[in-house]
Design a protein around this motif. Structure first.
Motif, short mmCIF file in Angstrom:
data_model
loop_
_atom_site.label_atom_id
_atom_site.label_comp_id
_atom_site.label_asym_id
_atom_site.label_seq_id
_atom_site.Cartn_x
_atom_site.Cartn_y
_atom_site.Cartn_z
N ASP A 107 6.82 -11.85 -4.23
CA ASP A 107 6.29 -10.48 -4.32
C ASP A 107 7.21 -9.44 -3.71
N GLU A 108 8.50 -9.66 -3.81
CA GLU A 108 9.47 -8.73 -3.21
C GLU A 108 9.66 -7.48 -4.07
N GLY A 109 9.12 -7.51 -5.29
CA GLY A 109 9.34 -6.39 -6.21
C GLY A 109 10.34 -6.76 -7.29
N LYS A 110 10.40 -8.07 -7.59
CA LYS A 110 11.38 -8.56 -8.58
C LYS A 110 11.11 -7.96 -9.96
N GLY A 111 9.81 -7.88 -10.34
CA GLY A 111 9.47 -7.38 -11.67
C GLY A 111 9.98 -5.97 -11.90
N GLY A 145 3.36 -13.19 -10.53
CA GLY A 145 2.77 -11.94 -11.00
C GLY A 145 3.81 -10.87 -10.74
N THR A 148 5.09 -7.11 -11.36
CA THR A 148 4.51 -5.83 -11.75
C THR A 148 5.59 -4.86 -12.22
N SER A 206 -0.82 -9.90 -7.04
CA SER A 206 -0.84 -9.44 -8.43
C SER A 206 -1.54 -10.46 -9.32
N LYS A 243 10.38 -1.22 -1.29
CA LYS A 243 9.21 -0.74 -0.54
C LYS A 243 9.57 -0.09 0.80
N ASP A 282 9.57 2.95 1.34
CA ASP A 282 8.60 4.05 1.52
C ASP A 282 7.38 3.60 2.32
N SER A 327 14.63 0.62 -3.18
CA SER A 327 13.47 1.08 -3.95
C SER A 327 12.53 1.84 -3.03
N GLY A 382 9.55 3.43 -4.33
CA GLY A 382 8.27 3.60 -5.00
C GLY A 382 8.19 2.61 -6.15
P1 GDP Z 1 7.20 -9.53 -7.69
O1 GDP Z 1 6.29 -10.71 -7.78
O2 GDP Z 1 8.39 -9.80 -6.84
O3 GDP Z 1 7.57 -8.97 -9.03
O4 GDP Z 1 6.38 -8.40 -6.93
P2 GDP Z 1 4.85 -7.95 -7.24
O5 GDP Z 1 4.83 -7.21 -8.51
O6 GDP Z 1 3.94 -9.12 -7.12
O7 GDP Z 1 4.54 -7.05 -5.99
C1 GDP Z 1 5.29 -5.91 -5.70
C2 GDP Z 1 4.33 -4.71 -5.68
O8 GDP Z 1 4.98 -3.62 -5.08
C3 GDP Z 1 3.94 -4.25 -7.07
O9 GDP Z 1 2.64 -3.71 -7.01
C4 GDP Z 1 4.95 -3.15 -7.38
O10 GDP Z 1 4.46 -2.18 -8.30
C5 GDP Z 1 5.13 -2.54 -6.01
N1 GDP Z 1 6.46 -1.99 -5.72
C6 GDP Z 1 7.68 -2.42 -6.12
N2 GDP Z 1 8.65 -1.69 -5.54
C7 GDP Z 1 8.04 -0.79 -4.76
C8 GDP Z 1 8.51 0.23 -3.87
O11 GDP Z 1 9.70 0.42 -3.66
N3 GDP Z 1 7.55 0.95 -3.20
C9 GDP Z 1 6.21 0.75 -3.38
N4 GDP Z 1 5.36 1.50 -2.70
N5 GDP Z 1 5.74 -0.19 -4.22
C10 GDP Z 1 6.64 -0.96 -4.87
#
Ligand code: GDP
Ligand code: IMO
Ligand code: MG
Length: 431
Positions: free
Chosen positions: A13-17, A40, A42, A302, A334, A336, A414, A416
């Motif tokens: 959940d690092e924001g890979k998506g 999951g 996002t 997610s 993240k 922010d 990132s 947001g």
């Molecule tokens: P993944 O599994 O690595 O793809 O990550 P997830 O999608 O499970 O979780 C990351 C969450 O953080 C998602 O809800 C993204 O929309 C959100 N997100 C990603 N990058 C950022 C960021 O830089 N700031 C904020 N506030 N949210 C972010």
């Protein structure tokens, strides 16, 4: 031609998506190489939030060829529903745009049931992991036990499929019986498999060959890890891990690609840290600060909606992950979410046997204590910033410090969830 592996450096959940979707502006091939719909990922596009569980995160771009490679375990019913959702937005898939590995393994309903049985066993016969209950572990168990069903079996000889299903069901029968549960009927599984085969036949391909020919043509390729390094079955916090090689080392085998073809590794870390499910998380903050991060970062799974455990950035765990993955550059996400925290704590090492060790001592976590440093925080809203130099000085310093501690440069920051809420320092496909 560049082949970039994007990998999570923490517990997922690092924001890979978000980053894969963003970088697929420059790549034309998007690949998932392990895991299944435990992931999951996002992608936020304006008002729309798309969560991808099986399709690679480049799939929301029309010109990108998507590959589900053989290291994956695929629940075809989830895949078909996901394809429908994505098709509603960007038009129908074609075999030119989507390829599913012949050798990827299939998740059957019995795998989901077996996952639930293992998680709820009261007789001490399994460790409670807090899995996603998607059948991932049992499907990989059947793969390793050489009784799995592969995508190619869905479209092959019906007799072979029947006899494979028979072997698999006979294997699981005593375990279901022990827990007083009825084993699903193999003939229902057979019908389901044939239906899935009919629907997915056009897409089932030798994806290793597809990938190879794309690389030969000079295409830019994005390989997208699911989960993260600390959840890797060989290199994570075993036994509290997933059932595949979820770090970069799984990419060549899972994608069917020689390691020498990989040009770079982009490691992704949050500016803090989260974990879902059981297992060690030494820098977890179970108090007010963890709660604040959960609220500000919307840290709820997610896939399962479970609240994520939150804590401070663990540089010692990241050092391990950077070394193991051969990370070329990092993306920090993240940032922010930390806005408004006056003092940001960072675990920079572990106290163990009277000294401070720089890397997380994975096999002796219980004997080790995190050593923290603090850095000053910032108050300003940073979500509108697109240039590193415009960040408030403490935020900039925090990035500098992370780069210094890890010895690798940040190529993306990132600020947001949306595509454009990103500071590009270096484009892995361009610079
Ligand atoms: P993944 O599994 O690595 O793809 O990550 P997830 O999608 O499970 O979780 C990351 C969450 O953080 C998602 O809800 C993204 O929309 C959100 N997100 C990603 N990058 C950022 C960021 O830089 N700031 C904020 N506030 N949210 C972010
Ligand atoms: P993405 O790709 C976070 C965790 C589960 C559990 C353990 C084993 O979105 O980062 P499994 O169902 O795989 O057998 O569960 O791994 N887990 C994840 N945690 N993000 C994920 O994926 C995860 N996929 C599995 O919570 O602790
Ligand atoms: Mg996720």
């Amino acid at each position: 031609m560049s082949v970039i592996v994007l990998t999570g450096l923490q517990w997922g959940d690092e924001g890979k998506g978000k980053l894969v979707d963003l970088l697929c502006e420059f790549a034309t091939v998007s690949v998932r190489f392990q895991g299944g719909n435990n992931a999951g990922h996002t992608v936020v596009l304006g008002d729309e939030k798309v969560i991808l569980n099986l399709l690679p995160s480049g799939s929301l771009r029309k010109n990108v060829r998507c590959i589900l490679a053989q290291g994956m375990v695929i629940d075809p019913s989830v895949l078909l529903a996901e394809m429908k959702r994505v098709e509603a937005g960007i038009g129908p898939f074609s075999p030119d745009r989507l390829a599913i590995a012949r050798r990827a393994h299939v998740i059957l309903p019995l795998h989901k049931q077996a996952d639930a049985l293992s998680e709820s066993a009261k007789d001490g016969s399994s460790v409670f992991i807090g899995t996603t209950l998607r059948g991932i572990g049992p499907a990989y168990q059947d793969k390793a036990g050489r009784r799995g069903i592969r995508m190619v079996d869905l479209v092959g000889s019906p007799e072979d499929l029947r006899s494979r299903l028979d072997v698999m069901h006979r294997y699981w029968a005593p375990q279901f019986e022990k827990h007083g549960q009825a084993l699903p009927d193999p003939s229902e599984a057979f019908e389901l498999c044939r239906t899935w085969g009919d629907a997915l036949a056009p897409y089932i391909a030798d994806t290793s060959l597809v990938l190879h020919s794309e690389i030969e043509r000079g295409s830019h390729v994005m390989l997208e890890g699911a989960q993260g390094t600390m959840l890797d079955i060989d290199h994570g916090t075993y036994p509290f891990v997933t059932s595949s090689n979820s770090c970069t080392l799984g990419a060549p085998a899972g994608a069917g690609l020689a390691p020498s073809r990989i040009s770079g590794v982009l490691g992704v870390t949050k500016a803090y840290c989260t974990r879902v499910g059981e297992g060690p998380f030494p820098s977890e903050d179970t108090g007010e600060m963890g709660e604040r991060m959960r609220r500000a970062g919307h840290e709820f799974g997610s896939t399962t909606g479970r609240p994520r455990r939150c804590g401070w950035l663990d540089i010692a765990a990241l050092r391990y992950a950077v070394r193991l993955n051969g990370v070329s550059y990092i993306a920090i996400t993240k940032l922010d979410v930390l806005t408004g925290i006056p003092e940001i704590k960072v675990c920079t090492g572990y106290a163990l046997d009277g000294e401070t060790v720089p890397e997380i001592p994975l096999d002796r976590i219980a004997d080790a204590t995190p050593v923290y440093e603090s850095v000053p925080g910032w108050e300003e809203d940073i979500t509108g910033i697109r240039d590193l130099h415009e960040l408030p000085v403490p935020a900039r310093r925090y990035i500098d410090k992370i780069e210094g501690w890890l010895g690798v440069p940040a190529c993306l920051v990132s600020v947001g969830p949306e595509r454009n809420e990103t500071i590009f320092v270096k484009n892995p496909f361009r610079d």
